[in-house]
Motif scaffolding. Sequence first.
Motif, PDB file in Angstrom:
ATOM      1  N   VAL A 145      27.138  36.808  35.306  1.00 47.06           N
ATOM      2  CA  VAL A 145      27.689  37.396  36.526  1.00 47.06           C
ATOM      3  C   VAL A 145      28.751  36.470  37.102  1.00 47.06           C
ATOM      4  CG1 VAL A 145      27.190  38.164  38.888  1.00 47.06           C
ATOM      5  CG2 VAL A 145      25.576  38.672  37.033  1.00 47.06           C
ATOM      6  N   ALA A 146      29.933  37.046  37.336  1.00 46.73           N
ATOM      7  CA  ALA A 146      30.995  36.333  38.044  1.00 46.73           C
ATOM      8  C   ALA A 146      31.010  36.870  39.460  1.00 46.73           C
ATOM      9  CB  ALA A 146      32.341  36.584  37.369  1.00 46.73           C
TER      10      ALA A 146
ATOM     11  N   GLY B 179      22.240  32.533  40.861  1.00 52.73           N
ATOM     12  CA  GLY B 179      22.259  32.647  39.408  1.00 52.73           C
ATOM     13  C   GLY B 179      23.571  33.114  38.824  1.00 52.73           C
ATOM     14  N   ALA B 180      24.591  33.296  39.664  1.00 50.24           N
ATOM     15  CA  ALA B 180      25.905  33.650  39.109  1.00 50.24           C
ATOM     16  C   ALA B 180      26.396  32.459  38.297  1.00 50.24           C
ATOM     17  CB  ALA B 180      26.882  33.998  40.222  1.00 50.24           C
TER      18      ALA B 180
ATOM     19  N   MET C 171      22.800  40.112  49.872  1.00 54.41           N
ATOM     20  CA  MET C 171      22.800  41.311  49.031  1.00 54.41           C
ATOM     21  C   MET C 171      23.025  40.926  47.564  1.00 54.41           C
ATOM     22  SD  MET C 171      25.130  43.659  51.520  1.00 54.41           S
ATOM     23  CE  MET C 171      24.838  45.289  50.869  1.00 54.41           C
ATOM     24  N   LEU C 172      23.827  39.908  47.339  1.00 56.11           N
ATOM     25  CA  LEU C 172      24.045  39.463  45.963  1.00 56.11           C
ATOM     26  C   LEU C 172      22.731  38.992  45.348  1.00 56.11           C
ATOM     27  CD1 LEU C 172      25.892  38.739  43.550  1.00 56.11           C
ATOM     28  CD2 LEU C 172      26.169  36.468  44.587  1.00 56.11           C
ATOM     29  N   ALA C 173      21.986  38.235  46.126  1.00 53.31           N
ATOM     30  CA  ALA C 173      20.714  37.703  45.622  1.00 53.31           C
ATOM     31  C   ALA C 173      19.790  38.851  45.198  1.00 53.31           C
ATOM     32  CB  ALA C 173      20.052  36.841  46.696  1.00 53.31           C
TER      33      ALA C 173
ATOM     34  N   GLU D  62      17.529  42.521  40.759  1.00 59.94           N
ATOM     35  CA  GLU D  62      17.409  43.841  40.138  1.00 59.94           C
ATOM     36  C   GLU D  62      18.047  43.857  38.752  1.00 59.94           C
ATOM     37  OE1 GLU D  62      17.814  46.142  44.453  1.00 59.94           O
ATOM     38  OE2 GLU D  62      19.045  46.775  42.764  1.00 59.94           O
ATOM     39  N   VAL D  63      19.207  43.222  38.660  1.00 57.28           N
ATOM     40  CA  VAL D  63      19.905  43.184  37.380  1.00 57.28           C
ATOM     41  C   VAL D  63      19.077  42.401  36.352  1.00 57.28           C
ATOM     42  CG1 VAL D  63      21.898  42.128  36.244  1.00 57.28           C
ATOM     43  CG2 VAL D  63      22.228  43.551  38.292  1.00 57.28           C
ATOM     44  N   GLY D  64      18.436  41.358  36.814  1.00 59.46           N
ATOM     45  CA  GLY D  64      17.593  40.564  35.913  1.00 59.46           C
ATOM     46  C   GLY D  64      16.483  41.407  35.299  1.00 59.46           C
ATOM     47  N   ALA D  65      15.879  42.261  36.110  1.00 58.11           N
ATOM     48  CA  ALA D  65      14.794  43.111  35.605  1.00 58.11           C
ATOM     49  C   ALA D  65      15.320  44.068  34.532  1.00 58.11           C
ATOM     50  CB  ALA D  65      14.154  43.894  36.756  1.00 58.11           C
TER      51      ALA D  65
END
Lengths: 341, 341, 341, 341
Positions: free
Chosen positions: C102-103, C126-127, C323-325, C330-333
Amino acid sequence: MIVVMKMGASDAEIEGVVSRIRELGFSPHLSRGEERTIVGVVGDDRRVAEEGMFEALPGVAECVRILKPFKLAARDFVAGRTVVTVGVGSGAVKIGDKNIVVAAGPCAVESWEQVEEVAVAAKACGARLLRGGAFKPRTSPYSFQGLGEEGLKLLARAREETGLPIVTEVMTPEAVPLVESYADCLQIGARNMQNFHLLQACGKSSKPVLLKRGLSATLEELLMAAEYILSSGNRNVILCERGMRTFERATRNTLDLSAVAVLKEWSHLPVMVDPSHGTGQRSLVAPMARAAIACGADGLIIEVHPQPERALSDGPQSLTPAMLAETMREVGAIARAVGRA
Amino acid sequence: MIVVMKMGASDAEIEGVVSRIRELGFSPHLSRGEERTIVGVVGDDRRVAEEGMFEALPGVAECVRILKPFKLAARDFVAGRTVVTVGVGSGAVKIGDKNIVVAAGPCAVESWEQVEEVAVAAKACGARLLRGGAFKPRTSPYSFQGLGEEGLKLLARAREETGLPIVTEVMTPEAVPLVESYADCLQIGARNMQNFHLLQACGKSSKPVLLKRGLSATLEELLMAAEYILSSGNRNVILCERGMRTFERATRNTLDLSAVAVLKEWSHLPVMVDPSHGTGQRSLVAPMARAAIACGADGLIIEVHPQPERALSDGPQSLTPAMLAETMREVGAIARAVGRA
Amino acid sequence: MIVVMKMGASDAEIEGVVSRIRELGFSPHLSRGEERTIVGVVGDDRRVAEEGMFEALPGVAECVRILKPFKLAARDFVAGRTVVTVGVGSGAVKIGDKNIVVAAGPCAVESWEQVEEVAVAAKACGARLLRGGAFKPRTSPYSFQGLGEEGLKLLARAREETGLPIVTEVMTPEAVPLVESYADCLQIGARNMQNFHLLQACGKSSKPVLLKRGLSATLEELLMAAEYILSSGNRNVILCERGMRTFERATRNTLDLSAVAVLKEWSHLPVMVDPSHGTGQRSLVAPMARAAIACGADGLIIEVHPQPERALSDGPQSLTPAMLAETMREVGAIARAVGRA
Amino acid sequence: MIVVMKMGASDAEIEGVVSRIRELGFSPHLSRGEERTIVGVVGDDRRVAEEGMFEALPGVAECVRILKPFKLAARDFVAGRTVVTVGVGSGAVKIGDKNIVVAAGPCAVESWEQVEEVAVAAKACGARLLRGGAFKPRTSPYSFQGLGEEGLKLLARAREETGLPIVTEVMTPEAVPLVESYADCLQIGARNMQNFHLLQACGKSSKPVLLKRGLSATLEELLMAAEYILSSGNRNVILCERGMRTFERATRNTLDLSAVAVLKEWSHLPVMVDPSHGTGQRSLVAPMARAAIACGADGLIIEVHPQPERALSDGPQSLTPAMLAETMREVGAIARAVGRA
């Protein structure tokens, strides 16, 4: 609605707008800016919004609608979300709750052997609904047009055998009684999304309606089409994104998955996605099915054929039963990742 | 049709395509290139073109259609060009010959006074047909839906008074008998261009059909829709460009005038243009009407209302009778410049 | 390429095509059908494909390209898939392997405080890359155009502090040396996708290039733009889907996620998705980010601003750090559900 | 600008919008409706319009721009209409007055023989400008990219021989000095319409600029691109419609002739039309050229090649000199019909 006056609009022109607003039963609210005067229309102006009554008045530059034109389909019309039940008794399937529902089946019903094989395989994979076309809208008059009532009978027989409720397309208002006598859910196809008499006829049916987005319909127009059904008395409407027409030629249509998220914001109705028509290519069905569930769709409609290369319609986008099984596994993993089942 | 094999397709896959071609009654014609093998399908493959039967075979990359899918609508199907006659007796109007024909009238029929005023004015300006909607397809269920049969009666009364044949929309197959009992020409609207049962019902009518292009229909699809009517027995079809849906927001639709020139190349059918819906703005109607005639259109359909600001539908794009008169003068000058009348 | 002759093309016309094919160094392959003759062009005809040399010959109806026009970008040009490394040393990030990258960062660099806050937050979530614009393409000449080199310095300072490699846009060929002296990855924006001199200049850079799809570019054109970079010597190209222009107004652009799956089939290059520009609305970023990963994207580019309501550009589509966090979680899941990390 | 609050927006949220409006130097104007509150922003808000500053505030549903974002390009910025002079001395050509101006020439300059033949023929037919590309934007890196400065020299030599001023494309900011040293008019191609640095560089040139509409640019964006040139100091801008990208495949692009009429309403700048790129097919050039003049275009840009079937670029859409002559005659008749010369 906001009426924006042209630069230099005269007092008489402004007064014309103001008195027209009053005549129609609304309150005007005047605001003079440096370059322009704008006049707000206070009240529920949905009914005049499409009619362009103000744009045609002298001195008016444009009208800006503020309220969304749909009402019964709007998110805040109901508390919570609509859950639509398809089928009756123990085989009934709920669309719009925690469970993801997959409707699988052939594009066109061709024979008992074909329907039976697909229905049994679909059930084995976890599909909950059987889809199949008996009346087929075809671009060419020379293409296979479907088996008609004979096709409906084959679908009903497959339901008896597997217990899967059936979803099938109805193409004209006068065919609604026939189709609803067999089907558990009436499908309105993309080309008929603005066939208003058909929408109204389905709106009087007791069966739920799966309403597909037209090829170049905006999401607002999709919800206005739903509004036709809802306002005719049928509150069981499932929306379906199935790809829009764009300049891109790599895919048959451009599947607009952001539609899922937007429709969930704007409306209380459940949303399904058709990755088969949305892409037109078998190899793209699984990735787009996963993506649809990831962004919040309540279900999927997937074309399956025992021998896609012999299908009378849409062979290139049909999965084999084995590919459906694999797709269902992948979709299941995504469903769990977003907290659904 | 040409079947393009994937790079590295096996001999068995190529043989599969070849034998499928033979099975369907065509001759295969094999051609091995450096990177790819291609297989030509020799014969009239229109009937299998839409069905995607080859794309689904193993080893196939894509299928390329060579023949246009329409036949009865194709330029070379008839010698010369089709001229469609609307109306009977002394008031009959020919569309597709040297004369430019203008159909003028209100978007929706609202009252006798309105229809009469427009019809008389239209005739005085040189319009040859009266258009007007009795059944109105509306995006919103809350908008005015037309007067129905009452509207048809008003149109017929205006015809009696002015002698102008009438063009009016029919929206469902079952309404065809009613509408054709009043109308001289049945209009199929843009939203119904792929309402195949309606196309077939109009194809069985003795009245000519004005077929409008769908909002996102390709010209090929428009001609396939015409093919439905033609192949149902009605050879009197008039095509109508009325604007397509694009990203541009300055106009209601994007009027595709190159469609006129393309349709004249591809088909023998006459072509009209609707600059009112094509632009959605009164000020753009006259320039686009001139342009349509300049590039070869056989006629125009123009919305006129005695008081556009009071119209129940499409006021912003309706001309006043005075504006129609001016537009007719301008169009006349262009018609003469391209050798028409 | 296949040259389709018009119906009734004369022998002389066919011979003209055949001799032209030979003249250009290819072999002709003739095939006479019932209605048409077609002539295959055997050989690598990519170089003549765009030039339309055959369409202009007498008797030719159309030319059908069989080979995709890209070569270095094509799936089968390399074994396996390209993995692009951005940054050096311990902070280097690989794009295109099992890990999702993620950028994150602001649309435009505005101040040190802004960049620092976002960079620290992005890293904490985690970006792996910091994005931010120093040179901004803006529709209006009156809008904020970016801080220029000062912005690049702020990005470099943030990289020092956080270790995150930086991705930033370059807008002209002559700015490439300046931008590459600061950036770890050069971004080519959607409006410049067919700025061919810029593509070539980036093709000579030693830094990897993130190439965004143009607003109305086909996927084939996107890969041809990549081909410009690749053929200029730079093999480190990352493709980026960021939404296309359509008629739909509910979203700023229509994010075409099927592009991800198609590009993965056609090319060996990694693919990222920009759900911020792709939707234009903050509330749609998370669902579309999930969907992008579900269908196979290798990474995401997400706009983040500490105070979106004070952003000088793209505030409505920017996430807050909080919101990014949540989006990252969600993206990780989803990533795990598709077997990635 | 009008800020529309969400239904049920709190007083604090409304107050937040109001104070932000004041902070930016505008006056707020509050209007409470039945369902929504709207807040008008009084003042010249063009500068904040693109920045989306209000959409991002809590409680805001959407922002509606009232003023068009362009100013120097706007119709009411100047009295009358801009007439642009191309070339100097006796050969100077005025664009935007009563006379229709045709620029003819090859897509790409290939050789002296080719340019000379076309230039002489163009002049003989009545064309007033010579067009030709020395720097060619090509989708494929493997296609002919133009002769570069050598091509400019050939164009200049043809100008010496025929007296026709030359129009030629410039692709990068740094090439502006070179190209303007030869050309009488700088062309900015469709792909570069939003190459903002190029727009600014041309805005500093003393030569007039022909600005082509981007493939998917709205008319508003086209005028914003013109605004970049105008606000950089160059007031001699000619707008050019050349077709937009749509779903229709019968033509290379969809020529949007309503753009001509809209641009004439919105702006004081002259408008030309390119029917060659706009259609991509030779047989459609003449009808669309006629239509363009009929709806008010000030001129045409037409591709001509002595042997289209040998053209290195755009052969299928190039006219022969004989076809140009016929097209010019037809266009002349239309010009007279609309009162021009």
